[in-house]
Motif scaffolding. Sequence first.
Motif, PDB file in Angstrom:
ATOM      1  N   GLY A  91     -35.939  -4.630  43.436  1.00  0.00           N
ATOM      2  CA  GLY A  91     -36.236  -6.028  43.116  1.00  0.00           C
ATOM      3  C   GLY A  91     -35.367  -6.543  41.996  1.00  0.00           C
ATOM      4  O   GLY A  91     -34.842  -5.785  41.176  1.00  0.00           O
ATOM      5  N   LYS A  92     -35.241  -7.877  41.940  1.00  0.00           N
ATOM      6  CA  LYS A  92     -34.384  -8.526  40.950  1.00  0.00           C
ATOM      7  C   LYS A  92     -35.146  -8.737  39.645  1.00  0.00           C
ATOM      8  O   LYS A  92     -36.162  -9.420  39.612  1.00  0.00           O
ATOM      9  N   LYS A  93     -34.637  -8.121  38.580  1.00  0.00           N
ATOM     10  CA  LYS A  93     -35.223  -8.301  37.257  1.00  0.00           C
ATOM     11  C   LYS A  93     -34.120  -8.280  36.216  1.00  0.00           C
ATOM     12  O   LYS A  93     -33.171  -7.494  36.336  1.00  0.00           O
ATOM     13  N   GLU A  94     -34.267  -9.116  35.201  1.00  0.00           N
ATOM     14  CA  GLU A  94     -33.334  -9.059  34.094  1.00  0.00           C
ATOM     15  C   GLU A  94     -33.690  -7.860  33.225  1.00  0.00           C
ATOM     16  O   GLU A  94     -34.820  -7.367  33.238  1.00  0.00           O
ATOM     17  N   VAL A  95     -32.720  -7.403  32.425  1.00  0.00           N
ATOM     18  CA  VAL A  95     -32.945  -6.232  31.585  1.00  0.00           C
ATOM     19  C   VAL A  95     -34.137  -6.442  30.654  1.00  0.00           C
ATOM     20  O   VAL A  95     -34.967  -5.567  30.459  1.00  0.00           O
ATOM     21  N   GLY A  96     -34.252  -7.640  30.084  1.00  0.00           N
ATOM     22  CA  GLY A  96     -35.334  -7.934  29.159  1.00  0.00           C
ATOM     23  C   GLY A  96     -36.688  -8.013  29.813  1.00  0.00           C
ATOM     24  O   GLY A  96     -37.705  -8.047  29.123  1.00  0.00           O
ATOM     25  N   GLN A  97     -36.734  -8.055  31.142  1.00  0.00           N
ATOM     26  CA  GLN A  97     -37.991  -8.168  31.870  1.00  0.00           C
ATOM     27  C   GLN A  97     -38.452  -6.836  32.448  1.00  0.00           C
ATOM     28  O   GLN A  97     -39.455  -6.776  33.151  1.00  0.00           O
ATOM     29  N   LEU A  98     -37.736  -5.755  32.145  1.00  0.00           N
ATOM     30  CA  LEU A  98     -38.090  -4.456  32.689  1.00  0.00           C
ATOM     31  C   LEU A  98     -39.417  -3.984  32.116  1.00  0.00           C
ATOM     32  O   LEU A  98     -39.639  -4.030  30.912  1.00  0.00           O
ATOM     33  N   SER A  99     -40.290  -3.499  32.996  1.00  0.00           N
ATOM     34  CA  SER A  99     -41.550  -2.905  32.549  1.00  0.00           C
ATOM     35  C   SER A  99     -41.272  -1.480  32.092  1.00  0.00           C
ATOM     36  O   SER A  99     -40.151  -0.964  32.224  1.00  0.00           O
ATOM     37  N   ILE A 100     -42.305  -0.801  31.574  1.00  0.00           N
ATOM     38  CA  ILE A 100     -42.140   0.582  31.142  1.00  0.00           C
ATOM     39  C   ILE A 100     -41.705   1.463  32.312  1.00  0.00           C
ATOM     40  O   ILE A 100     -40.810   2.298  32.182  1.00  0.00           O
ATOM     41  N   VAL A 101     -42.345   1.256  33.467  1.00  0.00           N
ATOM     42  CA  VAL A 101     -42.002   2.039  34.662  1.00  0.00           C
ATOM     43  C   VAL A 101     -40.549   1.799  35.061  1.00  0.00           C
ATOM     44  O   VAL A 101     -39.803   2.743  35.342  1.00  0.00           O
ATOM     45  N   ASP A 102     -40.133   0.544  35.084  1.00  0.00           N
ATOM     46  CA  ASP A 102     -38.749   0.208  35.457  1.00  0.00           C
ATOM     47  C   ASP A 102     -37.753   0.840  34.492  1.00  0.00           C
ATOM     48  O   ASP A 102     -36.699   1.337  34.902  1.00  0.00           O
ATOM     49  N   LEU A 103     -38.088   0.807  33.191  1.00  0.00           N
ATOM     50  CA  LEU A 103     -37.195   1.358  32.176  1.00  0.00           C
ATOM     51  C   LEU A 103     -37.052   2.867  32.327  1.00  0.00           C
ATOM     52  O   LEU A 103     -35.943   3.403  32.253  1.00  0.00           O
ATOM     53  N   ILE A 104     -38.183   3.546  32.571  1.00  0.00           N
ATOM     54  CA  ILE A 104     -38.149   5.000  32.764  1.00  0.00           C
ATOM     55  C   ILE A 104     -37.293   5.364  33.976  1.00  0.00           C
ATOM     56  O   ILE A 104     -36.442   6.260  33.914  1.00  0.00           O
ATOM     57  N   VAL A 105     -37.506   4.649  35.084  1.00  0.00           N
ATOM     58  CA  VAL A 105     -36.737   4.910  36.307  1.00  0.00           C
ATOM     59  C   VAL A 105     -35.250   4.654  36.067  1.00  0.00           C
ATOM     60  O   VAL A 105     -34.395   5.434  36.511  1.00  0.00           O
ATOM     61  N   THR A 106     -34.930   3.582  35.352  1.00  0.00           N
ATOM     62  CA  THR A 106     -33.536   3.247  35.060  1.00  0.00           C
ATOM     63  C   THR A 106     -32.851   4.350  34.259  1.00  0.00           C
ATOM     64  O   THR A 106     -31.717   4.763  34.567  1.00  0.00           O
ATOM     65  N   ILE A 107     -33.534   4.837  33.226  1.00  0.00           N
ATOM     66  CA  ILE A 107     -32.963   5.904  32.386  1.00  0.00           C
ATOM     67  C   ILE A 107     -32.758   7.182  33.197  1.00  0.00           C
ATOM     68  O   ILE A 107     -31.698   7.827  33.119  1.00  0.00           O
ATOM     69  N   LEU A 108     -33.762   7.554  33.993  1.00  0.00           N
ATOM     70  CA  LEU A 108     -33.660   8.784  34.787  1.00  0.00           C
ATOM     71  C   LEU A 108     -32.567   8.696  35.847  1.00  0.00           C
ATOM     72  O   LEU A 108     -31.851   9.673  36.092  1.00  0.00           O
ATOM     73  N   ILE A 109     -32.432   7.531  36.476  1.00  0.00           N
ATOM     74  CA  ILE A 109     -31.367   7.353  37.472  1.00  0.00           C
ATOM     75  C   ILE A 109     -29.993   7.516  36.816  1.00  0.00           C
ATOM     76  O   ILE A 109     -29.100   8.176  37.360  1.00  0.00           O
ATOM     77  N   ALA A 110     -29.836   6.930  35.627  1.00  0.00           N
ATOM     78  CA  ALA A 110     -28.557   7.055  34.907  1.00  0.00           C
ATOM     79  C   ALA A 110     -28.262   8.518  34.571  1.00  0.00           C
ATOM     80  O   ALA A 110     -27.119   8.985  34.718  1.00  0.00           O
ATOM     81  N   GLU A 111     -29.286   9.250  34.133  1.00  0.00           N
ATOM     82  CA  GLU A 111     -29.096  10.667  33.789  1.00  0.00           C
ATOM     83  C   GLU A 111     -28.739  11.489  35.020  1.00  0.00           C
ATOM     84  O   GLU A 111     -27.844  12.343  34.977  1.00  0.00           O
ATOM     85  N   LEU A 112     -29.441  11.248  36.125  1.00  0.00           N
ATOM     86  CA  LEU A 112     -29.175  11.996  37.357  1.00  0.00           C
ATOM     87  C   LEU A 112     -27.769  11.723  37.876  1.00  0.00           C
ATOM     88  O   LEU A 112     -27.076  12.640  38.343  1.00  0.00           O
ATOM     89  N   ALA A 113     -27.344  10.476  37.793  1.00  0.00           N
ATOM     90  CA  ALA A 113     -25.988  10.125  38.244  1.00  0.00           C
ATOM     91  C   ALA A 113     -24.941  10.803  37.368  1.00  0.00           C
ATOM     92  O   ALA A 113     -23.939  11.335  37.869  1.00  0.00           O
ATOM     93  N   ALA A 114     -25.179  10.801  36.051  1.00  0.00           N
ATOM     94  CA  ALA A 114     -24.228  11.426  35.120  1.00  0.00           C
ATOM     95  C   ALA A 114     -24.118  12.932  35.369  1.00  0.00           C
ATOM     96  O   ALA A 114     -23.017  13.502  35.360  1.00  0.00           O
ATOM     97  N   ILE A 115     -25.264  13.577  35.608  1.00  0.00           N
ATOM     98  CA  ILE A 115     -25.264  15.028  35.870  1.00  0.00           C
ATOM     99  C   ILE A 115     -24.467  15.349  37.127  1.00  0.00           C
ATOM    100  O   ILE A 115     -23.677  16.302  37.157  1.00  0.00           O
ATOM    101  N   SER A 116     -24.650  14.551  38.165  1.00  0.00           N
ATOM    102  CA  SER A 116     -23.946  14.796  39.426  1.00  0.00           C
ATOM    103  C   SER A 116     -22.442  14.621  39.270  1.00  0.00           C
ATOM    104  O   SER A 116     -21.654  15.396  39.811  1.00  0.00           O
ATOM    105  N   ILE A 117     -22.037  13.591  38.523  1.00  0.00           N
ATOM    106  CA  ILE A 117     -20.601  13.320  38.341  1.00  0.00           C
ATOM    107  C   ILE A 117     -19.944  14.411  37.492  1.00  0.00           C
ATOM    108  O   ILE A 117     -18.818  14.843  37.760  1.00  0.00           O
ATOM    109  N   GLU A 118     -20.667  14.873  36.459  1.00  0.00           N
ATOM    110  CA  GLU A 118     -20.102  15.886  35.556  1.00  0.00           C
ATOM    111  C   GLU A 118     -19.962  17.247  36.231  1.00  0.00           C
ATOM    112  O   GLU A 118     -19.055  18.002  35.917  1.00  0.00           O
ATOM    113  N   ASN A 119     -20.891  17.551  37.143  1.00  0.00           N
ATOM    114  CA  ASN A 119     -20.832  18.833  37.843  1.00  0.00           C
ATOM    115  C   ASN A 119     -20.164  18.653  39.205  1.00  0.00           C
ATOM    116  O   ASN A 119     -20.812  18.383  40.211  1.00  0.00           O
ATOM    117  N   ALA A 120     -18.880  18.794  39.185  1.00  0.00           N
ATOM    118  CA  ALA A 120     -18.096  18.533  40.398  1.00  0.00           C
ATOM    119  C   ALA A 120     -18.436  19.489  41.529  1.00  0.00           C
ATOM    120  O   ALA A 120     -18.310  19.146  42.709  1.00  0.00           O
TER     121      ALA A 120
END
Length: 209
Positions: A24-53
């Motif tokens: 769904g469409k949400k601005e960064v300032g409108q993220l709920s706690i759940v949205d923020l947690i999911v956003t952080i975890l997605i970023a971490e998972l993506a970074a781990i995958s890219i770093e481990n070739a």
Amino acid sequence: MYFIMIIKTTILYFFIMFVYRIMGKKEVGQLSIVDLIVTILIAELAAISIENAESSIFVSIIPIIVLVAIQIILSYTSLKSKSFRHFVEGKPTVIIKNGRIVFSEMVKLRYSLDDLVLQLREQGINSIEEVKFAILENNGELSVFDKKSSYPLPLILDGVIDYSVLNDINKTTGWLYRVLKDKNINLEDVFYAFYAKGNTFVIKKSDLL
């Protein structure tokens, strides 16, 4: 190795972009706690995958799919259940009422007087006495309404009465039922009702497209 990193980054970029379209469409300032947690975890998972070739890209994609599924389920449940929504996301809290600070709520939220004064000053408010209502939103932003403004106070949301608002405007449940009776509307038929400028406005579920 670098070629694999480029391929993974490209795939994850478009995959995550697709994922956020689903969420769904949400601005960064409108993220709920759940949205923020999911956003952080997605970023971490993506970074781990890219770093481990050498690891498979599905090591990140599968957990991301699970996270998105959880987020969608929680969002849908929050939409249907007000009590669940308040449990997961919290609820807006009145910090100032009719020019007086509600210190008990500030203590519960661990919201300091310095934070309050700073946010009031950012909105051009020089004195607390000028404020009719100041509401700390779920995302941490402060919504301020001066005494010249008319803030719409939500009385009913999806057939559920907000008793705290009734208390704020010094009205009773009996008064609200009489208002609905005068308008020939049943409580369970109300999608949204709010109080502003001394009047009660009602949107029925049947009015929705």
